[in-house]
Design an enzyme around this catalytic site. Structure first.
Site, short mmCIF file in Angstrom:
data_model
loop_
_atom_site.label_atom_id
_atom_site.label_comp_id
_atom_site.label_asym_id
_atom_site.label_seq_id
_atom_site.Cartn_x
_atom_site.Cartn_y
_atom_site.Cartn_z
N ASP A 133 0.82 -1.21 0.00
CA ASP A 133 0.00 0.00 0.00
C ASP A 133 0.86 1.27 0.00
O ASP A 133 1.83 1.38 0.76
CB ASP A 133 -0.89 -0.03 1.25
CG ASP A 133 -1.83 1.14 1.31
OD1 ASP A 133 -2.64 1.30 0.37
OD2 ASP A 133 -1.75 1.91 2.29
N GLU A 139 1.61 0.04 -4.73
CA GLU A 139 0.80 1.21 -5.05
C GLU A 139 1.72 2.39 -4.88
O GLU A 139 2.28 2.59 -3.79
CB GLU A 139 -0.40 1.33 -4.11
CG GLU A 139 -1.26 2.53 -4.48
CD GLU A 139 -2.20 2.98 -3.37
OE1 GLU A 139 -3.14 3.71 -3.66
OE2 GLU A 139 -1.96 2.63 -2.18
#
Lengths: 567, 567
Positions: B262, B299
């Site tokens: 993330d 990400e």
């Protein structure tokens, strides 16, 4: 961005000046001509820049920028602040100075013999002219590069320079921009290079109007000195340009030979291209255009070769860096105390490692830092490391600002000097060490803001917690703290100072004339450390020559058997 | 650090467990066995670690660590929190699960067809078993990799997963660690790879006891989500080890095929070796040892190829990254609103650029970011970019959590699906989009701390300022917000959902069988955008095959003249 000239600030151009200021949040911006109180409205351009071309301003005139009709501020890119940091800015035509250094050729970095000085305390005059008056002395000493502590305008007349708030302005009390041009020209005439210390990691606390103009700071990062400069957050492009143009200006308009960039480990930049790499690219472009050589030297506390590796190796392309660890290892070997960051150093073995590996910590666990620290620097040439036995920080960050002259015996000072000047790195002296100047180099400021002055006093005390020093720190704001930090030139021909000076001259001469010392090939270095006797043997080779330096750090005579090592 | 097994936390070893916890500031540490209230003193080792070998604990037992005799805390490296984030930790023997996936071979990354799902709202059962029950459906759909939103233990039973506070523990309500092992095994038996979303950039606010144990956080950096994880400050080594071992555990002990990390742009690390690069090195070592393939997908919101370039090119070695910009360009092209970060996107030309260059911003000025943004990604293969027409963030970060099904016409949804599935990148669906699920995917939490819950409500509202959305945001704490975000599986065979599903299956099948679509060579891609007609022609080639995708983003019929392009 242009290489040829400044594009920001107020710059003299045909028949007047062109003014450019970045003020993206302002609704309107004017330029106030202080003589006559005339406000000239500026024209808004893209990205928050405001422009004005006018023939109503000329070299020497005072001006301010007026934001939204109510804030009368000096120019962030001011070249001169004759009435100090809160006063108006002054137009300076950087082109009027008559340079006579056409014959000057910046020597190869490898041959640099650096001499760090503070313009305020180096000479009795506390200015550039005072330095110029000593150039013959420096030339005779043998050094070939002076490194001037930061000269960006700071509040009052007494400051190390790291509280500067006008990175483009030259401290007025030192002689201003034209005084600096004059000094550089004089140095070049004497074959002395000029290294300028610049601060790109923070801005000083007093007279800091940057926040009024634009997004010079970011909250992404925290620094020990307050707001972090915005090199990668929203609006960073103008800030990056500001610093890139600053580096270019010193080289192009002041003929500076090298920049020493302060504490670049505190420059936080996660951009795809680090600001240092971008500065390097622009300096490369300038050098290509002018044919002159300029070096970028960084103070960096990370033992990370990324800073000094070439742009082609995804490095930042810096030419050289300070290595404090050589100093720390040398100092502990010499018997210095082991508090604060010295706790990481054990003496002789570390010094031996510094000679061989440049970084003492190149991957090991550092107790002081509480982490594994550093990477090996095996492939970086010796000229990429600047070494010293003392400098402004190592002296001035002591509570009592004692130079080595007050901490080590006369003989040990000589040994430390030899350790530095025979190292396969770039040696640097700190002003006065060559005659064992007894005066301290204390921390001093002349903030005009009383609250700030008090904060500095307190901060200074807090800083000494790590050193567990005893007693009271001298008051940094007291003028006597500054005066008492000046060099005493009348000691030069007195005992024992004259002896130390002669010793330094001899050492420097050896360094410059003995090929095995001049040549910095790190492959031709070998060290033997004898911890029991506290002796260190440094071997250096160059072609057929084999030079051996015998160092005895103990307080008694030692017998060293010379091995028949060849390389 | 070992590759073969966890070295931190409580791990079952012969005849008992070995417990290791990092608590450098503690004066003494014990392990409390909750059943019987027995405290076993731990032995202090180097660098702040405490060790204990005991036969008094076994698989399934509950325990806590006791710091200085007064703090009874769950284990930062807990594998299971059956009584939620404030409760005791549970010993889990990760070796008891009987794997039957020996025949599984993680497919080449290039062939991945990703399906992002949230374990709580994907199935009526809100757990791993509910996912397993749908594997036949997913296999029939044609995707070959599920990407599970974070499963680290979070407070309560309702959370996207980004508030997890036990990065090693698998959410108990989902089925805990053994439930996850069971799901992965089942996926592999159906030839479906499992990508796990992990959060290494921050820790959630509730149940976060990390600060009590050690220096997990640093004040050097500020993040949008509170304390920055300490990857480069003092004491960082243990924190780095914590996350490296975490990545290794998912691959080794859970047979996870890829991690989706993330928001790695919020991982601040200025170490010589970035933590992502160090994770990559260790995963490489693991793969060498096991012979299995594992991928690292990030990400990243920086358009900086440093993240995905190989370690040998001074990159961080990540295998692939999400490209939100493809989504933004596609969505604006499809007629989506242009508030917030969408302001940077103009539609068709940007989409064309995304097909060709992956990054839309690769050096230009971004109005939304207020700076020049990105670098070219010309040399990075197509498999390094994950694209989608919606995902949990793009849907859930809308105030009303509308999926594309509620924002775009049925035909436009089909076009968007085709745009993604014919792209020369890795396509990813968001659960339910394949049948145009009408339910929203809202932001929901079940913090047990009332003050925190209120703060989340407020924060959520503030976030919508950029979207200029009107009306009230649904209450994230209300259970109905969660329930209303679940997929409605009973729609599958109803009109028009069955039609969309059939369309997706056909598209996915094309993607898997047509060589010019399967092959992601970016050199064999060409795009023509006609802004007037709002049409885009995408050419893809593979060997003798030339595939043309005609996309009409206008709301009327368009005539597209097919050029006779060959490549």
């Amino acid at each position: 961005m242009e290489i040829e000239k400044r594009t920001i600030g107020v710059n003299v151009s045909k028949g007047g000046v062109k003014a450019v200021v970045w003020a993206p949040n302002a609704k309107n911006v004017s330029l106030r001509i202080c003589n006559g109180r005339i406000d000239l409205p500026m024209e808004q351009k893209d990205l928050g820049y405001w422009h004005l071309q006018t023939d109503q301003l000329k070299d020497g005139d005072l001006y301010r920028f007026v934001l939204d009709g109510e804030k009368f501020l000096p120019d962030p890119a001011s070249l001169s602040q004759p009435e100090d940091v809160h006063g108006p800015s002054q137009v300076v035509d950087l082109k009027t100075f008559q340079w006579t250094d056409e014959g000057w050729d910046n020597p190869a970095l490898e041959s640099y013999l650096l001499y760090e000085l503070h313009a305020g305390t180096f000479s009795p005059e506390s200015n550039f002219a005072g330095i110029e008056a000593k150039l013959d002395y420096l030339k005779e000493l043998g050094i070939n590069a002076i490194e001037i502590m930061p000269v960006a305008q700071f509040p009052g007349g007494r400051n190390w320079g790291y509280d500067g708030v006008f990175p483009y302005a030259v401290q007025h009390s030192y002689g201003g921009p034209k005084g600096l041009q004059q000094l550089v020209n004089a140095c070049h005439k004497k074959s002395i290079a000029v290294v300028l210390d610049v601060v790109y990691n923070h801005l000083g606390p007093e007279g800091n109007y940057f926040g009024e103009f634009g997004h010079y700071f970011t909250k992404k990062y925290n620094t020990p000195w307050g707001n972090a400069i915005n090199f990668d957050d929203a609006w960073c492009d103008a800030v990056r340009q500001y610093y890139i143009e600053n580096a270019l200006m010193w080289f192009r308009d002041f003929h500076i030979d090298a920049l020493r960039m302060d504490a670049v480990h505190a420059i936080n930049d996660f951009s795809p291209k680090h600001i240092l790499a971008e500065i390097k690219e622009h300096v490369d472009a300038l050098m290509k255009q002018t044919g002159k050589k300029h070096y970028l030297i960084v103070e960096c506390d990370l033992n990370d070769t990324r800073y000094i590796n070439g742009l082609d190796k995804q490095g930042y392309g810096m030419d050289s860096q300070w290595v404090d660890e050589f100093h720390h290892a040398l100092r502990v070997t010499a018997g210095g105390d082991r508090t604060g960051y010295y706790e990481d150093f054990n003496g002789l073995k570390d010094l031996a490692k510094a000679y061989c590996d440049a970084y003492v910590y190149d991957g090991q666990y550092s107790a002081h830092r509480h982490k594994n620290f550093g990477v090996p620097a095996k492939n970086n040439p010796g000229k990429q490391f600047v070494v010293f036995s003392q400098n402004h920080d190592q002296v001035g960050n002591r509570m009592l600002g004692e130079r080595n002259s007050q901490l080590f015996s006369f003989e040990m000072q000589k040994l430390m000097a030899a350790a530095v000047l025979t190292a396969p790195f770039l040696p640097m002296l700190f002003m006065g060490e060559e005659w064992a100047e007894p005066n301290p180099f204390l921390y001093f400021v002349s903030h005009t803001d009383a609250e700030l002055a008090e904060a500095v006093r307190k901060g200074r005390k807090a800083e000494f917690a790590a050193f567990h020093a005893q007693g009271e720190a001298p008051d940094p704001v007291d003028e006597q703290t500054f005066e008492g930090s000046k060099l005493q030139w009348d000691l030069l021909d007195k005992y024992p100072h004259a002896m130390m000076l002669a010793y330094y001259k001899t050492l420097i001469n050896l360094r410059k004339t003995v090929p095995a010392l001049k040549n910095l090939n790190r492959q031709h270095v070998q060290v033997e450390a004898n911890e029991e006797n506290k002796t260190l043997v440094l071997h250096r080779w160059y072609q057929g020559e084999h030079l051996v330096v015998l160092m005895n750090f103990s307080d008694q005579q030692q017998v060293i058997a010379l091995p028949s090592t060849e390389k």
